[in-house]
Design a protein around this motif. Structure first.
Motif, PDB file in Angstrom:
ATOM      1  N   GLU A  47       0.271  10.415  12.315  1.00 41.48           N
ATOM      2  CA  GLU A  47       1.787  10.020  12.080  1.00 41.48           C
ATOM      3  C   GLU A  47       1.572   9.108  10.862  1.00 41.48           C
ATOM      4  O   GLU A  47       0.925   7.969  11.078  1.00 41.48           O
ATOM      5  CB  GLU A  47       2.402   9.507  13.378  1.00 41.48           C
ATOM      6  N   LEU A  48       2.334   8.891   9.864  1.00 43.44           N
ATOM      7  CA  LEU A  48       2.332   8.193   8.793  1.00 43.44           C
ATOM      8  C   LEU A  48       1.185   7.891   8.089  1.00 43.44           C
ATOM      9  O   LEU A  48       0.793   6.969   7.534  1.00 43.44           O
ATOM     10  CB  LEU A  48       2.982   6.725   9.306  1.00 43.44           C
ATOM     11  N   ALA A  49       0.475   8.819   7.990  1.00 41.21           N
ATOM     12  CA  ALA A  49      -0.656   8.970   7.316  1.00 41.21           C
ATOM     13  C   ALA A  49      -0.623   8.533   5.931  1.00 41.21           C
ATOM     14  O   ALA A  49      -1.449   7.947   5.336  1.00 41.21           O
ATOM     15  CB  ALA A  49      -1.410  10.280   7.552  1.00 41.21           C
ATOM     16  N   GLU A  50       0.469   8.771   5.246  1.00 39.27           N
ATOM     17  CA  GLU A  50       0.854   8.529   3.823  1.00 39.27           C
ATOM     18  C   GLU A  50       1.035   6.881   3.617  1.00 39.27           C
ATOM     19  O   GLU A  50       0.647   6.581   2.498  1.00 39.27           O
ATOM     20  CB  GLU A  50       1.933   9.393   3.173  1.00 39.27           C
ATOM     21  N   VAL A  51       0.984   6.177   4.722  1.00 41.47           N
ATOM     22  CA  VAL A  51       1.071   4.764   4.408  1.00 41.47           C
ATOM     23  C   VAL A  51      -0.170   3.983   4.813  1.00 41.47           C
ATOM     24  O   VAL A  51      -0.435   2.702   4.610  1.00 41.47           O
ATOM     25  CB  VAL A  51       2.203   3.948   5.082  1.00 41.47           C
ATOM     26  N   ILE A  52      -1.352   4.796   5.358  1.00 40.85           N
ATOM     27  CA  ILE A  52      -2.465   4.150   5.614  1.00 40.85           C
ATOM     28  C   ILE A  52      -3.202   3.818   4.289  1.00 40.85           C
ATOM     29  O   ILE A  52      -3.183   4.658   3.642  1.00 40.85           O
ATOM     30  CB  ILE A  52      -3.523   5.171   6.441  1.00 40.85           C
ATOM     31  N   GLU A  53      -3.640   2.659   4.296  1.00 42.40           N
ATOM     32  CA  GLU A  53      -4.252   2.158   3.171  1.00 42.40           C
ATOM     33  C   GLU A  53      -5.737   2.998   2.662  1.00 42.40           C
ATOM     34  O   GLU A  53      -6.025   3.600   3.513  1.00 42.40           O
ATOM     35  CB  GLU A  53      -5.034   0.655   3.127  1.00 42.40           C
ATOM     36  N   SER A  54      -5.920   3.096   1.232  1.00 44.66           N
ATOM     37  CA  SER A  54      -7.053   3.902   0.829  1.00 44.66           C
ATOM     38  C   SER A  54      -8.303   3.430   1.515  1.00 44.66           C
ATOM     39  O   SER A  54      -8.502   2.517   1.866  1.00 44.66           O
ATOM     40  CB  SER A  54      -7.233   3.969  -0.759  1.00 44.66           C
ATOM     41  N   TYR A  55      -9.190   4.357   1.468  1.00 44.82           N
ATOM     42  CA  TYR A  55     -10.500   4.184   1.903  1.00 44.82           C
ATOM     43  C   TYR A  55     -11.090   2.808   1.286  1.00 44.82           C
ATOM     44  O   TYR A  55     -11.602   1.867   1.906  1.00 44.82           O
ATOM     45  CB  TYR A  55     -11.623   5.215   1.806  1.00 44.82           C
ATOM     46  N   ASP A  56     -10.903   2.803  -0.054  1.00 43.61           N
ATOM     47  CA  ASP A  56     -11.416   1.668  -0.809  1.00 43.61           C
ATOM     48  C   ASP A  56     -10.916   0.618  -0.490  1.00 43.61           C
ATOM     49  O   ASP A  56     -11.686  -0.735  -0.286  1.00 43.61           O
ATOM     50  CB  ASP A  56     -11.526   2.037  -2.396  1.00 43.61           C
ATOM     51  N   VAL A  57      -9.708   0.398  -0.164  1.00 45.71           N
ATOM     52  CA  VAL A  57      -8.874  -0.976   0.204  1.00 45.71           C
ATOM     53  C   VAL A  57      -9.285  -1.273   1.340  1.00 45.71           C
ATOM     54  O   VAL A  57      -9.705  -2.499   1.656  1.00 45.71           O
ATOM     55  CB  VAL A  57      -7.428  -0.574   0.077  1.00 45.71           C
ATOM     56  N   ARG A  58      -9.500  -0.189   2.526  1.00 48.37           N
ATOM     57  CA  ARG A  58      -9.774  -0.613   3.787  1.00 48.37           C
ATOM     58  C   ARG A  58     -11.238  -1.100   3.805  1.00 48.37           C
ATOM     59  O   ARG A  58     -11.589  -2.219   4.620  1.00 48.37           O
ATOM     60  CB  ARG A  58      -9.677   0.490   4.767  1.00 48.37           C
TER      61      ARG A  58
END
Length: 92
Positions: A47-58
C-alpha cells in the motif's frame, strides 16, 4: 555464545526511531552486519508503494546514518530480492 555475524533486512524507508533501535541492537554485538535492503520489485505490491523512497535514496540514507553512528563498523548492504519475512534478523 558470541555472534560473528548479524543479518537483517527491510525497506528502511525514511529512517525513523524504530530503524535506529533495530540497527543499534545489531551493531551493539560488535560483529559483522549485513543488511538486506528491499528491492523495488518486492515493494511494488505494498500500500502506498508509489511514495516509498527509491532504492538509491534508501541506500544512501542508510549508509550515511551508519557511517555517522558506527564509522568503523564491518557492514555490507545487499539487495534483498527474496522474502523470508517482511523484516528479519538472523544472528550466527
Amino acid at each position: 555464545m558470541h555472534a560473528k555475524k548479524v543479518v537483517l533486512g527491510g525497506t528502511f524507508d525514511r529512517l525513523h526511531a524504530g530503524h535506529e533501535i533495530h540497527l543499534s541492537e545489531a551493531f551493539a554485538l560488535n560483529c559483522s552486519v549485513t543488511i538486506g535492503l528491499t528491492m523495488p520489485s518486492m515493494i511494488s505490491h505494498k500500500e502506498l508503494a508509489e511514495v516509498i523512497e527509491s532504492y538509491d535514496v534508501r541506500e544512501r540514507s542508510l549508509r550515511e546514518y551508519i557511517s555517522t553512528k558506527w564509522p568503523k563498523s564491518d557492514v555490507s548492504i545487499d539487495r534483498k530480492s527474496t522474502r523470508l519475512n517482511s523484516s528479519h534478523t538472523v544472528i550466527s
